[in-house]
Design a protein around this motif. Structure first.
Motif, PDB file in Angstrom:
ATOM      1  N   GLY A  85      -7.480   2.124  -9.794  1.00 17.98           N
ATOM      2  CA  GLY A  85      -8.074   0.798  -9.165  1.00 17.98           C
ATOM      3  C   GLY A  85      -7.517   0.486  -7.974  1.00 17.98           C
ATOM      4  N   GLY A  86      -6.808   1.372  -7.052  1.00 21.64           N
ATOM      5  CA  GLY A  86      -6.374   0.977  -5.881  1.00 21.64           C
ATOM      6  C   GLY A  86      -7.525   1.162  -4.763  1.00 21.64           C
ATOM      7  N   GLU A  87      -7.574   0.630  -3.691  1.00 19.72           N
ATOM      8  CA  GLU A  87      -8.363   0.847  -2.540  1.00 19.72           C
ATOM      9  C   GLU A  87      -7.979   1.078  -1.465  1.00 19.72           C
ATOM     10  OE1 GLU A  87     -10.076  -3.362  -2.356  1.00 19.72           O
ATOM     11  OE2 GLU A  87     -10.563  -3.614  -4.381  1.00 19.72           O
ATOM     12  N   MET A 126       0.917  -1.298  -0.021  1.00 18.56           N
ATOM     13  CA  MET A 126       0.062  -0.031  -0.010  1.00 18.56           C
ATOM     14  C   MET A 126       0.821   1.150   0.093  1.00 18.56           C
ATOM     15  SD  MET A 126      -2.985  -1.080   2.657  1.00 18.56           S
ATOM     16  CE  MET A 126      -4.317  -0.581   1.558  1.00 18.56           C
ATOM     17  N   LEU A 127       0.687   2.370  -0.837  1.00 18.98           N
ATOM     18  CA  LEU A 127       1.118   3.660  -0.918  1.00 18.98           C
ATOM     19  C   LEU A 127       0.445   4.550  -0.049  1.00 18.98           C
ATOM     20  CD1 LEU A 127       2.247   4.057  -4.671  1.00 18.98           C
ATOM     21  CD2 LEU A 127       3.741   3.219  -2.717  1.00 18.98           C
ATOM     22  N   LYS A 128       1.214   5.375   0.619  1.00 11.85           N
ATOM     23  CA  LYS A 128       0.512   6.302   1.455  1.00 11.85           C
ATOM     24  C   LYS A 128      -0.056   7.302   0.586  1.00 11.85           C
ATOM     25  CE  LYS A 128       1.273   8.906   5.659  1.00 11.85           C
ATOM     26  NZ  LYS A 128       2.146   9.359   6.845  1.00 11.85           N
ATOM     27  N   ALA A 129      -1.237   7.964   0.817  1.00 14.44           N
ATOM     28  CA  ALA A 129      -2.006   8.962  -0.028  1.00 14.44           C
ATOM     29  C   ALA A 129      -2.909   9.451   0.869  1.00 14.44           C
ATOM     30  CB  ALA A 129      -2.470   8.167  -1.131  1.00 14.44           C
ATOM     31  N   ALA A 130      -2.491  10.792   1.637  1.00 11.36           N
ATOM     32  CA  ALA A 130      -3.904  11.651   2.192  1.00 11.36           C
ATOM     33  C   ALA A 130      -4.831  12.029   1.280  1.00 11.36           C
ATOM     34  CB  ALA A 130      -2.763  12.719   2.956  1.00 11.36           C
ATOM     35  N   LYS A 131      -5.798  12.472   1.704  1.00 11.57           N
ATOM     36  CA  LYS A 131      -6.970  13.188   0.785  1.00 11.57           C
ATOM     37  C   LYS A 131      -6.238  13.960   0.064  1.00 11.57           C
ATOM     38  CE  LYS A 131     -10.381  10.737   3.074  1.00 11.57           C
ATOM     39  NZ  LYS A 131     -10.748   9.475   2.578  1.00 11.57           N
ATOM     40  N   GLY A 132      -6.927  13.918  -1.187  1.00 17.24           N
ATOM     41  CA  GLY A 132      -6.314  14.963  -2.408  1.00 17.24           C
ATOM     42  C   GLY A 132      -6.002  14.329  -3.526  1.00 17.24           C
ATOM     43  N   LEU A 180       5.455   5.357  -9.248  1.00 20.70           N
ATOM     44  CA  LEU A 180       4.313   6.044  -8.508  1.00 20.70           C
ATOM     45  C   LEU A 180       4.775   6.114  -6.977  1.00 20.70           C
ATOM     46  CD1 LEU A 180       0.937   5.970  -8.749  1.00 20.70           C
ATOM     47  CD2 LEU A 180       0.976   3.748  -8.201  1.00 20.70           C
ATOM     48  N   ALA A 181       5.511   5.382  -6.365  1.00 20.32           N
ATOM     49  CA  ALA A 181       5.987   5.616  -5.214  1.00 20.32           C
ATOM     50  C   ALA A 181       6.604   7.125  -5.114  1.00 20.32           C
ATOM     51  CB  ALA A 181       6.800   4.457  -4.713  1.00 20.32           C
ATOM     52  N   ARG A 182       7.468   7.751  -6.133  1.00 23.01           N
ATOM     53  CA  ARG A 182       7.963   8.813  -6.173  1.00 23.01           C
ATOM     54  C   ARG A 182       6.669   9.852  -5.953  1.00 23.01           C
ATOM     55  NH1 ARG A 182      11.189   6.189  -9.910  1.00 23.01           N
ATOM     56  NH2 ARG A 182      13.377   5.729  -8.824  1.00 23.01           N
ATOM     57  N   GLU A 183       5.800   9.642  -6.808  1.00 20.86           N
ATOM     58  CA  GLU A 183       4.502  10.721  -6.849  1.00 20.86           C
ATOM     59  C   GLU A 183       4.066  10.738  -5.416  1.00 20.86           C
ATOM     60  OE1 GLU A 183       1.201  10.254  -9.898  1.00 20.86           O
ATOM     61  OE2 GLU A 183       2.788   9.035 -11.163  1.00 20.86           O
ATOM     62  N   ALA A 184       3.953   9.571  -4.623  1.00 20.56           N
ATOM     63  CA  ALA A 184       3.396   9.360  -3.446  1.00 20.56           C
ATOM     64  C   ALA A 184       4.175  10.281  -2.290  1.00 20.56           C
ATOM     65  CB  ALA A 184       3.207   7.946  -2.918  1.00 20.56           C
ATOM     66  N   MET A 185       5.703  10.254  -2.595  1.00 14.99           N
ATOM     67  CA  MET A 185       6.192  10.921  -1.686  1.00 14.99           C
ATOM     68  C   MET A 185       6.113  12.319  -2.011  1.00 14.99           C
ATOM     69  SD  MET A 185       9.804   8.578  -1.145  1.00 14.99           S
ATOM     70  CE  MET A 185       9.771   7.660  -2.846  1.00 14.99           C
ATOM     71  N   ALA A 186       6.239  12.870  -3.351  1.00 11.28           N
ATOM     72  CA  ALA A 186       6.052  14.127  -3.798  1.00 11.28           C
ATOM     73  C   ALA A 186       4.722  14.776  -3.045  1.00 11.28           C
ATOM     74  CB  ALA A 186       6.044  14.493  -5.238  1.00 11.28           C
ATOM     75  N   ALA A 187       3.544  13.970  -3.046  1.00  7.16           N
ATOM     76  CA  ALA A 187       2.489  14.210  -2.474  1.00  7.16           C
ATOM     77  C   ALA A 187       2.410  14.677  -1.052  1.00  7.16           C
ATOM     78  CB  ALA A 187       1.236  13.591  -3.040  1.00  7.16           C
ATOM     79  N   TYR A 205      -3.734   5.003   3.310  1.00 10.78           N
ATOM     80  CA  TYR A 205      -2.954   4.095   2.515  1.00 10.78           C
ATOM     81  C   TYR A 205      -3.927   3.525   1.467  1.00 10.78           C
ATOM     82  CZ  TYR A 205       0.847   4.656   5.633  1.00 10.78           C
ATOM     83  OH  TYR A 205       1.950   5.050   6.404  1.00 10.78           O
ATOM     84  N   TRP A 206      -3.277   3.297   0.309  1.00 11.48           N
ATOM     85  CA  TRP A 206      -3.859   2.707  -0.889  1.00 11.48           C
ATOM     86  C   TRP A 206      -3.375   1.572  -1.595  1.00 11.48           C
ATOM     87  CZ3 TRP A 206      -8.654   4.788  -2.929  1.00 11.48           C
ATOM     88  CH2 TRP A 206      -9.215   5.900  -2.447  1.00 11.48           C
ATOM     89  N   THR A 207      -3.908   0.353  -1.773  1.00  8.58           N
ATOM     90  CA  THR A 207      -3.302  -0.858  -2.572  1.00  8.58           C
ATOM     91  C   THR A 207      -2.538  -0.315  -3.656  1.00  8.58           C
ATOM     92  OG1 THR A 207      -5.389  -1.328  -3.615  1.00  8.58           O
ATOM     93  CG2 THR A 207      -4.978  -2.391  -1.337  1.00  8.58           C
ATOM     94  N   LEU A 208      -1.602  -1.041  -4.041  1.00 11.51           N
ATOM     95  CA  LEU A 208      -0.933  -0.858  -5.018  1.00 11.51           C
ATOM     96  C   LEU A 208      -1.508  -1.615  -6.293  1.00 11.51           C
ATOM     97  CD1 LEU A 208       1.677   0.721  -6.371  1.00 11.51           C
ATOM     98  CD2 LEU A 208       2.738  -1.348  -5.909  1.00 11.51           C
ATOM     99  N   PRO A 209      -2.103  -0.848  -7.263  1.00  9.34           N
ATOM    100  CA  PRO A 209      -2.611  -1.541  -8.207  1.00  9.34           C
ATOM    101  C   PRO A 209      -2.018  -2.859  -9.016  1.00  9.34           C
ATOM    102  CG  PRO A 209      -3.037   0.686  -8.744  1.00  9.34           C
ATOM    103  CD  PRO A 209      -1.867   0.584  -7.547  1.00  9.34           C
ATOM    104  N   ASP A 210      -2.525  -3.833  -9.295  1.00  6.64           N
ATOM    105  CA  ASP A 210      -2.142  -4.935  -9.762  1.00  6.64           C
ATOM    106  C   ASP A 210      -1.043  -4.661 -10.832  1.00  6.64           C
ATOM    107  OD1 ASP A 210      -3.368  -6.495  -7.944  1.00  6.64           O
ATOM    108  OD2 ASP A 210      -4.948  -7.233  -9.422  1.00  6.64           O
ATOM    109  N   ALA A 211      -1.017  -4.053 -11.940  1.00  6.62           N
ATOM    110  CA  ALA A 211      -0.349  -3.659 -13.070  1.00  6.62           C
ATOM    111  C   ALA A 211       1.010  -3.326 -12.388  1.00  6.62           C
ATOM    112  CB  ALA A 211      -0.853  -2.752 -13.735  1.00  6.62           C
ATOM    113  N   TYR A 212       1.108  -2.517 -11.287  1.00  6.10           N
ATOM    114  CA  TYR A 212       2.393  -1.992 -10.755  1.00  6.10           C
ATOM    115  C   TYR A 212       2.948  -3.064  -9.998  1.00  6.10           C
ATOM    116  CZ  TYR A 212       0.386   2.365 -12.119  1.00  6.10           C
ATOM    117  OH  TYR A 212       0.095   3.590 -13.087  1.00  6.10           O
TER     118      TYR A 212
END
Length: 109
Positions: A65-67, A49-55, A100-107, A83-90
């Motif tokens: 497709g993350g949950e 799961m990647l960390k992703a606060a509201k936004g 995608l992890a770098r995007e998470a960290m930037a956010a 936290y959101w599940t990493l989509p299967d394709a990733y």
């Protein structure tokens, strides 16, 4: 349930191109860090799961497709964690997973 060594090795390999990658066992799962910043978790059932606060980034994770991680509190109320599940394709593409992890960290700032 607790993570197996194979589960943990999979997550470390998936994000091996993240600089200063470290991991820590926690609550039967594993925290995944870039330096001192936690950006992902691996739950005891093996889900990454990647960390992703509201936004915008959380919205992107949902669109991919993350949950969102949800659970039921002792009082029966539903709750969620940022936290959101990493989509299967990733999960099959370390380069895309790291992007995608770098995007998470930037956010996270």
């Amino acid at each position: 349930m607790s993570l197996t060594q194979a589960d943990m090795a999979f997550a470390r390999e998936l994000f091996e191109n993240i600089p200063d990658l470290t991991t820590r066992r926690m609550f039967g799962g594993m925290g995944i860090y870039c330096g001192s910043q936690i950006f992902a978790l691996q739950l005891s059932d093996g889900r990454v799961m990647l960390k992703a606060a509201k936004g915008p980034f959380a919205d992107r994770m949902k669109a991919l497709g993350g949950e969102e991680w949800t659970y039921t509190r002792k009082n029966g109320a539903a709750a969620s964690m940022p936290y959101w599940t990493l989509p299967d394709a990733y999960l099959d593409d370390p380069e895309e997973a790291c992007a995608l992890a770098r995007e998470a960290m930037a956010a996270l700032g």
